[in-house]
Design a protein around this motif. Structure first.
Motif, mmCIF file in Angstrom:
data_model
loop_
_atom_site.group_PDB
_atom_site.id
_atom_site.type_symbol
_atom_site.label_atom_id
_atom_site.label_comp_id
_atom_site.label_asym_id
_atom_site.label_seq_id
_atom_site.Cartn_x
_atom_site.Cartn_y
_atom_site.Cartn_z
ATOM 1 N N LEU A 262 0.876 -1.173 0.000
ATOM 2 C CA LEU A 262 0.000 0.000 0.000
ATOM 3 C C LEU A 262 0.910 1.218 0.000
ATOM 4 N N VAL A 263 0.894 1.954 -1.119
ATOM 5 C CA VAL A 263 1.866 3.031 -1.305
ATOM 6 C C VAL A 263 1.186 4.384 -1.158
ATOM 7 N N LEU A 264 1.681 5.186 -0.231
ATOM 8 C CA LEU A 264 1.099 6.514 0.029
ATOM 9 C C LEU A 264 2.070 7.599 -0.430
ATOM 10 N N PRO A 265 1.576 8.823 -0.613
ATOM 11 C CA PRO A 265 2.478 9.914 -1.006
ATOM 12 C C PRO A 265 3.562 10.145 0.047
ATOM 13 N N VAL A 266 4.746 10.517 -0.454
ATOM 14 C CA VAL A 266 5.829 10.873 0.476
ATOM 15 C C VAL A 266 6.011 12.391 0.519
ATOM 16 N N ASP A 267 5.477 13.074 -0.487
ATOM 17 C CA ASP A 267 5.474 14.546 -0.459
ATOM 18 C C ASP A 267 4.223 15.064 -1.176
ATOM 19 N N VAL A 268 3.816 16.273 -0.827
ATOM 20 C CA VAL A 268 2.599 16.843 -1.428
ATOM 21 C C VAL A 268 2.802 18.335 -1.699
ATOM 22 N N LEU A 269 1.957 18.885 -2.577
ATOM 23 C CA LEU A 269 1.938 20.341 -2.751
ATOM 24 C C LEU A 269 0.921 20.866 -1.747
ATOM 25 N N ALA A 270 1.415 21.596 -0.752
ATOM 26 C CA ALA A 270 0.542 22.097 0.314
ATOM 27 C C ALA A 270 0.241 23.568 0.040
ATOM 28 N N ALA A 271 -1.061 23.868 -0.128
ATOM 29 C CA ALA A 271 -1.470 25.217 -0.520
ATOM 30 C C ALA A 271 -2.105 25.964 0.649
ATOM 31 N N VAL A 272 -2.033 27.303 0.595
ATOM 32 C CA VAL A 272 -2.615 28.085 1.690
ATOM 33 C C VAL A 272 -4.131 28.124 1.577
ATOM 34 N N THR A 273 -4.654 27.929 0.366
ATOM 35 C CA THR A 273 -6.102 27.934 0.186
ATOM 36 C C THR A 273 -6.459 27.103 -1.040
ATOM 37 N N PHE A 274 -7.755 26.823 -1.234
ATOM 38 C CA PHE A 274 -8.201 26.035 -2.386
ATOM 39 C C PHE A 274 -8.472 26.994 -3.542
ATOM 40 N N ALA A 275 -7.443 27.276 -4.335
ATOM 41 C CA ALA A 275 -7.611 28.213 -5.452
ATOM 42 C C ALA A 275 -6.568 27.927 -6.510
ATOM 43 N N ALA A 276 -6.876 28.330 -7.754
ATOM 44 C CA ALA A 276 -5.978 28.064 -8.878
ATOM 45 C C ALA A 276 -4.617 28.719 -8.670
ATOM 46 N N ASP A 277 -4.621 29.923 -8.061
ATOM 47 C CA ASP A 277 -3.358 30.654 -7.908
ATOM 48 C C ASP A 277 -2.854 30.606 -6.459
ATOM 49 N N ALA A 278 -3.299 29.598 -5.715
ATOM 50 C CA ALA A 278 -2.923 29.525 -4.293
ATOM 51 C C ALA A 278 -1.407 29.406 -4.117
ATOM 52 N N GLU A 279 -0.891 30.152 -3.183
ATOM 53 C CA GLU A 279 0.520 30.019 -2.808
ATOM 54 C C GLU A 279 0.710 28.591 -2.260
ATOM 55 N N HIS A 280 1.810 27.940 -2.647
ATOM 56 C CA HIS A 280 1.991 26.564 -2.176
ATOM 57 C C HIS A 280 3.465 26.167 -2.167
#
Ligand SMILES: Nc1ncnc2c1ncn2[C@@H]1O[C@H](COP(=O)(O)OP(=O)(O)OP(=O)(O)O)[C@@H](O)[C@H]1O
Ligand SMILES: O=C(O)[C@H](O)COP(=O)(O)O
Length: 395
Positions: A262-280
Motif C-alpha cells: 500500500l503506497v502513500l504519497p511521500v510529499d505533497v503540494l501544500a497550498a494556503v487555500t483552495f484556489a488556482a493561484d494559491a501560494e503553495h
C-alpha cells in the motif's frame, strides 16, 4: 443481459438511462466525454424509429430543484453531437415532461431535467423510490439502461424502472462490462490499482475488497490524507474522512498481513487555500503544516508511483492525484497518466473526472487500453459486487 437488438423499438417511446454527469463551469461543459459516450445508443434508437426519452443525473442536488445542476446545457450539447434537436423538459415527471414526450415523433429525442431534483430518485425507502419509478416508467413503453457510470447506484431510474418495463442494456453498458470483465478474469500480475479523487467516503469502502485482489495499491488525490492521518500525521486542512479513520487503520493492517503493497504519497503540494493561484510549497507528506491543504502529490511521489507502475501487467486507475482543474496542481495526475501510457500493461482509466483529466492534459486517449465512463461503478464492478443497475437488466 438482453441487448438493443432484441427490442422492437420502432414507433415506441424508449426511456434511456444515460450517465451525462459532466463537469461544468457555470453553464459551460468542460468535458463532454460522457455525452459522446452516450451518443451511439441514442443514434441507434433514432435510426430504428424510436421516440427517445433520455434521462440522467447531474451532480448531487439531493432531491431539490437547483438551477446550478440543470441538464439544459447538456441537452444543447447532445443535440450538437447527434446533429438533431433535443427537446428539453424542464421537469422530470411533471407537465413539461409529459407534454415533451407526447410531442415526440418517431426518430426524435427529448432529455428530461435532472433526475436528482426528485427526492424519489435516490430514496432509501423502497416505496418512495417505487412511487417515483412508476411515474418515470409511465412516460415510456421500453427501457434501455446505458448509464454505466451510475450502475452502482440503487436509484429509481437505474434499478426500479427496468423492473417495470421491457428492457435491454445499451451498447455502452455492454462494452464497459466486456472490458472490465477482463480485469477480473485471469488478471495478469502484478496488478496495480491507483486511487485518488474526492469521493473519499464512497470509495474507501471498495478498498477492503480490493486488498484481496491486487498486488499493489497506490493512493493519492484527496483519498491519501485519511490514510496519512490514520498513520498519525498532521494533514492540515486537506480533505479528510475523520469518521473512517478506524476503518483505514484496519486497511493498513490488512494490507500488511496480506502482503499487499500500500503506497502513500511521500510529499505533497501544500497550498494556503483552495484556489488556482494559491501560494503553495512542496512538503513532506508527514509534515503538512496545520494551516495548509494538500492539493497534489509532490515530485518525489510522482517518481515513486511511476516506479511502482513500471513493472505492472494490469493497472486500473480511478481518481485524479490532485486538483487537476487548476494547472498548478495537475502535475501529479499528468505524471501518473504518463506512467500508464509508458507502461506495457493492460491499462484502464475509470471515472468522469479521471477521463476528463486525461483529455484536459492533452494526453493521447489511445495511450490507454480503455477509458471507462465509470469511476465508482468500475471500482465496485472490480470488487466483484453485484451492481443494482446490471442486476436489474438481467433477464
Ligand atoms: N487533494 C485533493 N483535494 C481536493 N480535491 C481533490 C484532490 N485531489 C483530487 N481532487 C478532486 O477530485 C475530483 C475527482 O474525484 P472523483 O472521485 O469524483 O473522480 P472521478 O474520476 O470523477 O470518479 P467518479 O466517476 O466515481 O465520480 C476532481 O474534481 C479533483 O479536483
Ligand atoms: O460521476 C459518477 O461517478 C457517476 O455519474 C455517479 O455519480 P454519483 O457518485 O454522484 O452517484
Amino acid at each position: 443481459m438482453r441487448t438493443l437488438d432484441e427490442l422492437d423499438v420502432k414507433g415506441r417511446r424508449v426511456l434511456v438511462r444515460a450517465d451525462l454527469n459532466v463537469p461544468l463551469d457555470g453553464e459551460t461543459i468542460t468535458d463532454d466525454g460522457r455525452i459522446r459516450a452516450s451518443v451511439p445508443t441514442i443514434k441507434t434508437l433514432v435510426g430504428r424509429g424510436a421516440k427517445v426519452v433520455v434521462c440522467a443525473h447531474l451532480g448531487r442536488p439531493k432531491g431539490q430543484v437547483n438551477p446550478k445542476y440543470s441538464l439544459r446545457p447538456v441537452a444543447a450539447r447532445l443535440g450538437e453531437l447527434l446533429g438533431q434537436e433535443v427537446a428539453f423538459a424542464t421537469d422530470v415527471v411533471g407537465d413539461s415532461a409529459t407534454s415533451t414526450v407526447e410531442g415526440l415523433q418517431d426518430g426524435q429525442v427529448a432529455l428530461l431535467e435532472n433526475l436528482r431534483y426528485e427526492p424519489g430518485e435516490e430514496s432509501k425507502d423502497d416505496a418512495v423510490r417505487g412511487e417515483f419509478a412508476a411515474k418515470l416508467a409511465g412516460l415510456a413503453e421500453l427501457y434501455v439502461g446505458d448509464g454505466f457510470g451510475a450502475v452502482h447506484r440503487k436509484h429509481a431510474s437505474v434499478y426500479d424502472v427496468p423492473g417495470l418495463l421491457p428492457h435491454a442494456a445499451g451498447g455502452l453498458v455492454v462494452a464497459e462490462v466486456e472490458v472490465l470483465r477482463k480485469l477480473t478474469e485471469d488478471t495478469e500480475r502484478p496488478y496495480v490499482v491507483v486511487l485518488g479523487g474526492a469521493k473519499v467516503s464512497d470509495k474507501l469502502g471498495v478498498i477492503a475488497n480490493l486488498l484481496t485482489k491486487v498486488d499493489r495499491l497506490l493512493i493519492g488525490g484527496g483519498m491519501a490524507y485519511t490514510f496519512l492521518k490514520a498513520q498519525g500525521h498532521e494533514v492540515g486542512n486537506s480533505l479528510l474522512q475523520e469518521d473512517q479513520l478506524d476503518q483505514v487503520r484496519g486497511f493498513l493492517q490488512e494490507a500488511d498481513e496480506r502482503g499487499v503493497e500500500l503506497v502513500l504519497p511521500v510529499d505533497v503540494l501544500a497550498a494556503v487555500t483552495f484556489a488556482a493561484d494559491a501560494e503553495h510549497d512542496v512538503v513532506e507528506a508527514t509534515a503538512i503544516p496545520a494551516d495548509r491543504e494538500g492539493l497534489d502529490i509532490g515530485p518525489k511521489t510522482r517518481e515513486l508511483f511511476a516506479a511502482k507502475l513500471a513493472d505492472a501487467k494490469t493497472v486500473f486507475w480511478n481518481g485524479p492525484m490532485g486538483v487537476f482543474e487548476f494547472d498548478a496542481f495537475s502535475g501529479g495526475t499528468k505524471a501518473v497518466a504518463q506512467a500508464l501510457i509508458d507502461s506495457e500493461a493492460f491499462t484502464v482509466v475509470g471515472g468522469g473526472d479521471s477521463a476528463a483529466a486525461v483529455r484536459k492534459l492533452g494526453l493521447p486517449e489511445d495511450g490507454f487500453s480503455h477509458i471507462s465512463t465509470g469511476g465508482g461503478a468500475s471500482l465496485e464492478y472490480l470488487e466483484g459486487k453485484e451492481l443494482p443497475g446490471l442486476e436489474a437488466l438481467e433477464d
